[in-house]
Every structure is written in C-alpha cells, then in structure tokens.
Scaffold this motif. Sequence first.
Motif, PDB file in Angstrom:
ATOM      1  N   GLY A  55       0.802  -1.218   0.000  1.00 16.83           N
ATOM      2  CA  GLY A  55       0.000   0.000   0.000  1.00 16.83           C
ATOM      3  C   GLY A  55       0.829   1.259   0.000  1.00 16.83           C
ATOM      4  O   GLY A  55       0.283   2.364  -0.063  1.00 16.83           O
ATOM      5  N   ARG A  56       2.152   1.108   0.072  1.00 17.26           N
ATOM      6  CA  ARG A  56       3.009   2.287   0.154  1.00 17.26           C
ATOM      7  C   ARG A  56       3.130   3.001  -1.187  1.00 17.26           C
ATOM      8  O   ARG A  56       3.321   4.220  -1.223  1.00 17.26           O
ATOM      9  CB  ARG A  56       4.391   1.869   0.649  1.00 17.26           C
ATOM     10  CG  ARG A  56       5.327   3.031   0.897  1.00 17.26           C
ATOM     11  CD  ARG A  56       6.593   2.571   1.569  1.00 17.26           C
ATOM     12  NE  ARG A  56       7.359   1.672   0.734  1.00 17.26           N
ATOM     13  CZ  ARG A  56       8.478   1.065   1.142  1.00 17.26           C
ATOM     14  NH1 ARG A  56       8.938   1.269   2.357  1.00 17.26           N
ATOM     15  NH2 ARG A  56       9.129   0.257   0.324  1.00 17.26           N
ATOM     16  N   SER A  57       3.018   2.265  -2.269  1.00 19.47           N
ATOM     17  CA  SER A  57       3.130   2.873  -3.603  1.00 19.47           C
ATOM     18  C   SER A  57       1.791   2.800  -4.308  1.00 19.47           C
ATOM     19  O   SER A  57       1.159   1.737  -4.343  1.00 19.47           O
ATOM     20  CB  SER A  57       4.186   2.145  -4.436  1.00 19.47           C
ATOM     21  OG  SER A  57       5.456   2.287  -3.870  1.00 19.47           O
ATOM     22  N   THR A  58       1.388   3.929  -4.862  1.00 20.46           N
ATOM     23  CA  THR A  58       0.153   3.991  -5.632  1.00 20.46           C
ATOM     24  C   THR A  58       0.391   4.754  -6.922  1.00 20.46           C
ATOM     25  O   THR A  58       1.370   5.502  -7.054  1.00 20.46           O
ATOM     26  CB  THR A  58      -0.974   4.663  -4.842  1.00 20.46           C
ATOM     27  OG1 THR A  58      -0.568   5.987  -4.476  1.00 20.46           O
ATOM     28  CG2 THR A  58      -1.333   3.879  -3.591  1.00 20.46           C
ATOM     29  N   ASN A  59      -0.524   4.576  -7.851  1.00 19.84           N
ATOM     30  CA  ASN A  59      -0.414   5.215  -9.157  1.00 19.84           C
ATOM     31  C   ASN A  59      -1.833   5.483  -9.645  1.00 19.84           C
ATOM     32  O   ASN A  59      -2.723   4.648  -9.451  1.00 19.84           O
ATOM     33  CB  ASN A  59       0.333   4.265 -10.106  1.00 19.84           C
ATOM     34  CG  ASN A  59       0.837   4.948 -11.357  1.00 19.84           C
ATOM     35  OD1 ASN A  59       0.498   6.092 -11.637  1.00 19.84           O
ATOM     36  ND2 ASN A  59       1.661   4.246 -12.113  1.00 19.84           N
ATOM     37  N   TYR A  60      -2.038   6.639 -10.263  1.00 24.55           N
ATOM     38  CA  TYR A  60      -3.370   7.009 -10.707  1.00 24.55           C
ATOM     39  C   TYR A  60      -3.338   7.507 -12.150  1.00 24.55           C
ATOM     40  O   TYR A  60      -2.407   8.205 -12.565  1.00 24.55           O
ATOM     41  CB  TYR A  60      -3.942   8.129  -9.836  1.00 24.55           C
ATOM     42  CG  TYR A  60      -4.214   7.723  -8.416  1.00 24.55           C
ATOM     43  CD1 TYR A  60      -3.244   7.870  -7.434  1.00 24.55           C
ATOM     44  CD2 TYR A  60      -5.454   7.201  -8.042  1.00 24.55           C
ATOM     45  CE1 TYR A  60      -3.485   7.497  -6.125  1.00 24.55           C
ATOM     46  CE2 TYR A  60      -5.717   6.829  -6.735  1.00 24.55           C
ATOM     47  CZ  TYR A  60      -4.724   6.978  -5.783  1.00 24.55           C
ATOM     48  OH  TYR A  60      -4.980   6.616  -4.482  1.00 24.55           O
ATOM     49  N   ALA A  61      -4.386   7.204 -12.882  1.00 22.81           N
ATOM     50  CA  ALA A  61      -4.586   7.831 -14.179  1.00 22.81           C
ATOM     51  C   ALA A  61      -4.858   9.318 -13.966  1.00 22.81           C
ATOM     52  O   ALA A  61      -5.472   9.702 -12.965  1.00 22.81           O
ATOM     53  CB  ALA A  61      -5.755   7.182 -14.905  1.00 22.81           C
ATOM     54  N   ASP A  62      -4.418  10.132 -14.884  1.00 19.30           N
ATOM     55  CA  ASP A  62      -4.611  11.578 -14.751  1.00 19.30           C
ATOM     56  C   ASP A  62      -6.086  11.941 -14.601  1.00 19.30           C
ATOM     57  O   ASP A  62      -6.433  12.888 -13.900  1.00 19.30           O
ATOM     58  CB  ASP A  62      -4.025  12.300 -15.964  1.00 19.30           C
ATOM     59  CG  ASP A  62      -2.507  12.301 -15.964  1.00 19.30           C
ATOM     60  OD1 ASP A  62      -1.924  12.557 -17.034  1.00 19.30           O
ATOM     61  OD2 ASP A  62      -1.905  12.041 -14.902  1.00 19.30           O
ATOM     62  N   SER A  63      -6.939  11.177 -15.242  1.00 21.10           N
ATOM     63  CA  SER A  63      -8.375  11.497 -15.251  1.00 21.10           C
ATOM     64  C   SER A  63      -9.023  11.326 -13.882  1.00 21.10           C
ATOM     65  O   SER A  63     -10.120  11.850 -13.657  1.00 21.10           O
ATOM     66  CB  SER A  63      -9.093  10.627 -16.271  1.00 21.10           C
ATOM     67  OG  SER A  63      -8.916   9.254 -15.977  1.00 21.10           O
ATOM     68  N   VAL A  64      -8.378  10.604 -12.973  1.00 23.92           N
ATOM     69  CA  VAL A  64      -8.988  10.360 -11.656  1.00 23.92           C
ATOM     70  C   VAL A  64      -8.173  10.924 -10.504  1.00 23.92           C
ATOM     71  O   VAL A  64      -8.608  10.864  -9.349  1.00 23.92           O
ATOM     72  CB  VAL A  64      -9.246   8.856 -11.428  1.00 23.92           C
ATOM     73  CG1 VAL A  64     -10.069   8.269 -12.577  1.00 23.92           C
ATOM     74  CG2 VAL A  64      -7.949   8.084 -11.226  1.00 23.92           C
ATOM     75  N   LYS A  65      -7.010  11.472 -10.792  1.00 25.06           N
ATOM     76  CA  LYS A  65      -6.171  12.030  -9.726  1.00 25.06           C
ATOM     77  C   LYS A  65      -6.914  13.094  -8.943  1.00 25.06           C
ATOM     78  O   LYS A  65      -7.563  13.963  -9.522  1.00 25.06           O
ATOM     79  CB  LYS A  65      -4.898  12.630 -10.329  1.00 25.06           C
ATOM     80  CG  LYS A  65      -3.782  11.642 -10.531  1.00 25.06           C
ATOM     81  CD  LYS A  65      -2.554  12.323 -11.103  1.00 25.06           C
ATOM     82  CE  LYS A  65      -1.472  11.305 -11.407  1.00 25.06           C
ATOM     83  NZ  LYS A  65      -0.304  11.912 -12.072  1.00 25.06           N
ATOM     84  N   GLY A  66      -6.805  12.997  -7.632  1.00 25.40           N
ATOM     85  CA  GLY A  66      -7.467  13.966  -6.771  1.00 25.40           C
ATOM     86  C   GLY A  66      -8.914  13.645  -6.474  1.00 25.40           C
ATOM     87  O   GLY A  66      -9.528  14.276  -5.614  1.00 25.40           O
TER      88      GLY A  66
END
Length: 127
Positions: A55-66
């Motif tokens: 759970g320490r590393s995550t990654n998000y698509a730009d469309s859902v960030k935030g």
Amino acid sequence: QVQLAESGGGLVQAGGSLRLSCAASGRTINNYAMGWFRQAPGKEREFVTAINWSGRSTNYADSVKGRFTISRDNAKNTMYLQMSSLKPEDTAVYYCAARRQVLADMTYVTPSVYEYWGQGTQVTVSS
C-alpha cells in the motif's frame, strides 16, 4: 489461484461518491500488486489506479487524480476504491486485478500483466 470479487457499484448522481471493494479468496494478497481498471461501452479497458503489495506505492490515471483513492487491507484480503466527485465520464464497468509482486514498490498499469481478474461491477454516473 486467486479469486476476486468486486462490489459496491451502482447508480449515483454527478458529484457523488461510491466505494468499491475487491475481496480476494484462494490466497492471501500480501504478495500481490493490485489495480483497478474500467471499461466503458465501445471502449477498451483502461487503467484507473494501482497499488503495490504494502500500500506504500500507488499510481493514478490523470483522469482520476485527486478524486479517487486506492487502498488495501491485507488482513481482510480486500482492496478498495473510494471514488468522489464522480462525473458522467466515469461511467463504466470497474474491474479489480491482481498479479504477483516482483519489485517491492512497483505498481502495474498495463492490463495484460495482471494474472487474475474479477467479474466487474457497474458504476453509472448520471448528469
């Protein structure tokens, strides 16, 4: 073998929130990286977010960030996707996926590298 089952989808108005769950069975997920993908009608499956084994590393698509947050509880063998400020363009079938963790902090964004998939849960956002 790892079996994955998504839940928590449904119909929500734009601006609303949903929390998806992905329950794993068959094996503990401690050694597995996991991710969420989605597929809208007529479109290819696309990456949403991914998380490494701890759970320490995550990654998000730009469309859902935030707006979206991925998390996991290895003690419960479950991964989550908290979705907020939902938009009509978020409408899709959401799938969770798992694969064995190779490098400790790596997250995986390509669908083809995942070994196990759930059946999907429908998320519909009305305008």
